[in-house]
Design a protein around this motif. Structure first.
Motif, PDB file in Angstrom:
ATOM      1  N   UNK A  76      -7.019  38.215  95.701  1.00  0.00           N
ATOM      2  CA  UNK A  76      -5.972  38.336  94.683  1.00  0.00           C
ATOM      3  C   UNK A  76      -6.151  37.355  93.522  1.00  0.00           C
ATOM      4  N   UNK A  77      -5.765  37.810  92.333  1.00  0.00           N
ATOM      5  CA  UNK A  77      -5.699  36.974  91.137  1.00  0.00           C
ATOM      6  C   UNK A  77      -4.249  37.064  90.647  1.00  0.00           C
ATOM      7  N   UNK A  78      -3.584  35.913  90.574  1.00  0.00           N
ATOM      8  CA  UNK A  78      -2.152  35.897  90.306  1.00  0.00           C
ATOM      9  C   UNK A  78      -1.843  35.503  88.874  1.00  0.00           C
ATOM     10  N   UNK A  79      -0.776  36.075  88.355  1.00  0.00           N
ATOM     11  CA  UNK A  79      -0.183  35.589  87.123  1.00  0.00           C
ATOM     12  C   UNK A  79       0.341  34.178  87.426  1.00  0.00           C
ATOM     13  N   UNK A  80      -0.158  33.184  86.676  1.00  0.00           N
ATOM     14  CA  UNK A  80       0.143  31.796  87.014  1.00  0.00           C
ATOM     15  C   UNK A  80       1.635  31.473  86.882  1.00  0.00           C
ATOM     16  N   UNK A  81       2.318  32.134  85.952  1.00  0.00           N
ATOM     17  CA  UNK A  81       3.733  31.796  85.727  1.00  0.00           C
ATOM     18  C   UNK A  81       4.655  32.429  86.761  1.00  0.00           C
ATOM     19  N   UNK A  82       4.357  33.714  87.124  1.00  0.00           N
ATOM     20  CA  UNK A  82       5.272  34.435  88.015  1.00  0.00           C
ATOM     21  C   UNK A  82       4.794  34.466  89.465  1.00  0.00           C
ATOM     22  N   UNK A  83       3.525  34.212  89.686  1.00  0.00           N
ATOM     23  CA  UNK A  83       2.986  34.297  91.041  1.00  0.00           C
ATOM     24  C   UNK A  83       2.721  35.730  91.495  1.00  0.00           C
ATOM     25  N   UNK A  84       2.928  36.691  90.597  1.00  0.00           N
ATOM     26  CA  UNK A  84       2.709  38.096  90.954  1.00  0.00           C
ATOM     27  C   UNK A  84       1.205  38.405  90.938  1.00  0.00           C
ATOM     28  N   UNK A  85       0.754  39.188  91.934  1.00  0.00           N
ATOM     29  CA  UNK A  85      -0.661  39.591  91.982  1.00  0.00           C
ATOM     30  C   UNK A  85      -0.908  40.662  90.922  1.00  0.00           C
ATOM     31  N   UNK A  86      -1.801  40.374  89.991  1.00  0.00           N
ATOM     32  CA  UNK A  86      -2.085  41.304  88.891  1.00  0.00           C
ATOM     33  C   UNK A  86      -3.455  41.940  89.007  1.00  0.00           C
ATOM     34  N   UNK A  87      -4.347  41.233  89.659  1.00  0.00           N
ATOM     35  CA  UNK A  87      -5.729  41.676  89.718  1.00  0.00           C
ATOM     36  C   UNK A  87      -6.322  41.288  91.067  1.00  0.00           C
ATOM     37  N   UNK A  88      -7.534  41.784  91.290  1.00  0.00           N
ATOM     38  CA  UNK A  88      -8.287  41.363  92.458  1.00  0.00           C
ATOM     39  C   UNK A  88      -9.744  41.279  92.054  1.00  0.00           C
ATOM     40  N   UNK A  89     -10.472  40.373  92.681  1.00  0.00           N
ATOM     41  CA  UNK A  89     -11.922  40.372  92.495  1.00  0.00           C
ATOM     42  C   UNK A  89     -12.546  41.045  93.700  1.00  0.00           C
ATOM     43  N   UNK A  90     -13.422  42.021  93.431  1.00  0.00           N
ATOM     44  CA  UNK A  90     -14.137  42.705  94.506  1.00  0.00           C
ATOM     45  C   UNK A  90     -15.338  41.859  94.904  1.00  0.00           C
ATOM     46  N   UNK A  91     -15.446  41.520  96.182  1.00  0.00           N
ATOM     47  CA  UNK A  91     -16.542  40.680  96.669  1.00  0.00           C
ATOM     48  C   UNK A  91     -17.201  41.345  97.871  1.00  0.00           C
ATOM     49  N   UNK A  92     -18.508  41.509  97.800  1.00  0.00           N
ATOM     50  CA  UNK A  92     -19.241  42.208  98.851  1.00  0.00           C
ATOM     51  C   UNK A  92     -19.344  41.353 100.114  1.00  0.00           C
ATOM     52  N   UNK A  93     -19.288  42.022 101.249  1.00  0.00           N
ATOM     53  CA  UNK A  93     -19.485  41.359 102.534  1.00  0.00           C
ATOM     54  C   UNK A  93     -20.494  42.149 103.355  1.00  0.00           C
ATOM     55  N   UNK A  94     -21.363  41.411 104.034  1.00  0.00           N
ATOM     56  CA  UNK A  94     -22.320  42.042 104.949  1.00  0.00           C
ATOM     57  C   UNK A  94     -22.049  41.524 106.349  1.00  0.00           C
TER      58      UNK A  94
END
Ligand code: C2E
Ligand code: CA
Ligand code: CA
Ligand code: CA
Length: 278
Positions: free
Chosen positions: A45-63
């Motif tokens: 998750x990537x959060x809006x710093x002021x509200x703490x709401x999740x606005x985005x996500x970074x996709x990260x590969x896992x093996x």
């Protein structure tokens, strides 16, 4: 041995035969893993710093290696680059992320944008950007739902090709994040040469905020971002102290273990449904 920046060739010296064999073995297993569907996309998750709401996500590969457990992308991405496997892998990541966005939308979850990492090699490979744009269209997703994360190593590639890919993205309305900002040699000049929408401050800075020099540099980066009309994302936020510091300087987005590690899609959906207090 000379280890170049992440996302580029790794060269081995003769004394490292052992290493080399090990790498070739892993490379072979990675090709198999791709075929057997043993890769997974995790979301942080990537959060809006002021509200703490999740606005985005970074996709990260896992093996998930059958007997070695999780192998870090820092290990297998360079291997995939050497063998060219990175290209089908990248297409698979984009496809998986877009299907996931459609699934979350269908479940009525709050809309998020997902950022996808593209290495320098991927970025300049003919077809990568076209493919991403075709996938967006096929899934009928707005261009604002995908963000492309690149590092300044992209700018060591052929300039004409880079400009072409950048303008394809820009025309389509896909925003770019300049990742690992501050760790390279000439990040500042790249800010003037192209127009990233987001600057992601590398976690090495966030983690040294208690040093006077680092916090001065961080203040300068954030304020520069504001003046250039860029949104600033801080990576690697691990403590409430770092969070408060970044909030008080109006850094727009926060990402880090303090909020969540990268997690499987289902767990991320649970977070979206039921955000923790704070
Ligand atoms: P990155 O793009 O800089 O991704 C951020 C890394 O920081 C991730 O490591 C993430 O798990 C880690 N991280 C996030 N928050 C924290 C924190 O609070 N503390 C600490 N210590 N670490 C944190 P990860 O998942 O191991 O990925 C490593 C690198 O592998 C990524 O660095 C990215 O360059 C590459 N990578 C991962 N997935 C992909 C992919 O699909 N395509 C490409 N081309 N590269 C990828
Ligand atoms: Ca990234
Ligand atoms: Ca990064
Ligand atoms: Ca990094």
């Amino acid at each position: 041995a000379k280890r170049h920046a992440r996302g580029q060739h790794v060269f081995f010296e003769p004394g490292q035969q052992q290493d080399l064999l090990e790498q070739q073995f892993l490379q072979h297993q990675l090709a198999q893993a791709v075929q057997e569907n043993l890769l997974e996309v995790y979301y942080q998750p990537i959060l809006d710093a002021q509200t703490g709401v999740i606005r985005k996500a970074e996709a990260l590969l896992r093996w998930k290696h059958p007997n070695r457990g999780f192998i870090s992308p820092a290990v297998f991405i360079p291997l995939a680059e050497e063998s060219g496997l990175i290209h089908p892998m990248g297409r698979w990541v984009c496809e998986t992320v877009m299907q996931q966005l459609k699934t979350w939308d269908a479940q009525g979850l709050p809309e998020v944008a997902v950022s996808i990492n593209l290495s320098a090699r991927q970025f300049v490979q003919p077809g990568t950007i076209q493919n991403l744009l075709e996938q967006l269209e096929r899934h009928n997703l707005d261009a604002s739902r995908i963000i492309v994360e690149i590092t300044e190593s992209v700018f060591m590639q052929d300039h004409g090709v880079v400009e072409e890919q950048l303008s394809l993205l820009e025309e389509a309305g896909v925003k770019i994040a300049l990742d690992d900002f501050g760790t390279g040699y000439s990040s500042l000049s790249y800010l003037t040469r192209f127009n990233p929408h987001y600057i992601k401050i590398d976690r090495s800075f966030v983690q040294q905020l208690d040093s006077q020099n680092t916090s001065t540099i961080m203040e300068a980066i954030i304020s520069m971002g504001h003046h250039l009309n860029k949104e600033v994302v801080a990576e690697g936020v691990e403590t409430p102290g770092q969070q408060e510091w970044l909030q008080s300087r109006n850094c727009q987005y926060l990402q880090g273990y303090l909020f969540s590690r990268p997690i499987p899609a289902e767990a991320f959906a649970d977070l979206l449904k039921d955000p923790p207090d704070g």
